[in-house]
Design an enzyme around this catalytic site. Structure first.
Site, PDB file in Angstrom:
ATOM      1  N   GLU A  47      -4.966  -1.006 -20.673  1.00 58.97           N
ATOM      2  CA  GLU A  47      -5.495  -2.376 -20.843  1.00 58.97           C
ATOM      3  C   GLU A  47      -6.948  -2.485 -20.367  1.00 58.97           C
ATOM      4  OE1 GLU A  47      -3.675  -1.322 -18.459  1.00 58.97           O
ATOM      5  OE2 GLU A  47      -4.093  -2.392 -16.598  1.00 58.97           O
ATOM      6  N   ARG A  75      -6.183   4.951  -8.423  1.00 62.75           N
ATOM      7  CA  ARG A  75      -5.187   5.303  -7.391  1.00 62.75           C
ATOM      8  C   ARG A  75      -3.805   5.449  -8.021  1.00 62.75           C
ATOM      9  NH1 ARG A  75      -4.712   1.079  -4.776  1.00 62.75           N
ATOM     10  NH2 ARG A  75      -6.322  -0.133  -5.788  1.00 62.75           N
ATOM     11  N   GLY A  93      -1.328  -2.587 -10.221  1.00 59.89           N
ATOM     12  CA  GLY A  93      -1.667  -3.415  -9.057  1.00 59.89           C
ATOM     13  C   GLY A  93      -1.210  -2.638  -7.843  1.00 59.89           C
ATOM     14  N   GLU A  94      -0.411  -3.281  -7.032  1.00 67.68           N
ATOM     15  CA  GLU A  94       0.127  -2.609  -5.847  1.00 67.68           C
ATOM     16  C   GLU A  94       1.655  -2.743  -5.902  1.00 67.68           C
ATOM     17  OE1 GLU A  94      -1.957  -0.883  -3.909  1.00 67.68           O
ATOM     18  OE2 GLU A  94      -0.110  -0.141  -2.998  1.00 67.68           O
ATOM     19  N   HIS A 113      -4.310   3.093 -17.129  1.00 68.12           N
ATOM     20  CA  HIS A 113      -4.434   1.674 -17.497  1.00 68.12           C
ATOM     21  C   HIS A 113      -4.996   1.526 -18.916  1.00 68.12           C
ATOM     22  CE1 HIS A 113      -3.947  -0.340 -13.507  1.00 68.12           C
ATOM     23  NE2 HIS A 113      -4.266   0.858 -13.070  1.00 68.12           N
ATOM     24  N   CYS A 145       0.965   2.102 -14.356  1.00 70.69           N
ATOM     25  CA  CYS A 145       0.543   2.409 -12.990  1.00 70.69           C
ATOM     26  C   CYS A 145       1.555   1.895 -11.963  1.00 70.69           C
ATOM     27  CB  CYS A 145      -0.868   1.881 -12.769  1.00 70.69           C
ATOM     28  SG  CYS A 145      -1.735   2.765 -11.482  1.00 70.69           S
TER      29      CYS A 145
END
Ligand code: GLN
Length: 191
Positions: free
Chosen positions: A171, A134, A47-48, A169, A79
């Site tokens: 998932e 990213r 996510g972020e 990722h 991530c």
């Protein structure tokens, strides 16, 4: 086995789906009261990292998550989750849980080639699909950290005792082998 998935922001539903596909039960962690004693492991999704870090702080979750990981609870960060677990972030002033002995480089692939898909060798698994969005990478490991995968010379998966991180990722690929790897880590940690 029951795994708690941090569900403040990002790709938490996809992790729950991946565990469900291999018959493993999960529950969402959205507040301190969700930090249940019967969790066998926890997941910190992509996510972020700045947003998740702020929410974790605001909800009083940072300290309880950090203590659980330090006490040996298996954790899997993908991530942004890798960034949240890193003791050092090369291009950021602040760190978050700071439990894992790695240096993370945020947005390590630049902004143009920010997202890509590839295949790479994962130690103990074999060749798997890897989706990068990213993504960060690990520029340095120390202590007991084992490197599990590299792509183009950059470290994209690593493990230090009860902590597993991937820059990509797993998932989002439909291939549950890294989730199975984490489940096996949990089984072995019980001795
Ligand atoms: N770039 C994000 C960050 O710095 C991570 C991206 C991701 O989790 N897919 O937190």
């Amino acid at each position: 086995m029951k795994i708690g998935v941090l569900a403040l922001q990002g790709a938490f539903a996809e992790h729950r789906q991946a565990f469900s596909s291999i018959g493993i039960e999960t529950a969402e962690i959205r507040s301190r009261k969700d930090m249940r004693a019967d969790f066998d492991g926890i997941v910190i999704p992509g996510g972020e990292s700045t947003v998740q870090g702020k929410l974790m702080d605001a909800l009083g979750l940072t300290e309880s998550l950090r203590e659980s990981v330090r006490d040996g609870l298996p954790v899997f960060g993908t991530c942004a989750g890798l960034i949240l677990l890193a003791k050092r972030i090369a291009n950021d002033d602040r760190v978050h849980l700071a439990t894992m002995d790695v240096t993370a480089v945020r947005n390590g692939y630049g902004r143009q080639l920010g997202s890509f898909r590839t295949e790479g060798e994962f130690k103990g698994i074999g060749k798997i699909p890897m989706v990068f969005i990213r993504a960060p990478y690990v520029s340095e490991t120390s202590g007991e950290t084992e490197i599990l995968a590299t792509v183009d010379g950059k470290i994209v998966a690593a493990r230090e005792k009860n902590q597993l991180v991937t820059a990509f990722h797993p998932e989002l690929t439909g291939d549950p082998s890294v989730h199975l790897y984490f489940a096996e880590m949990i089984r072995r940690s019980r001795g």
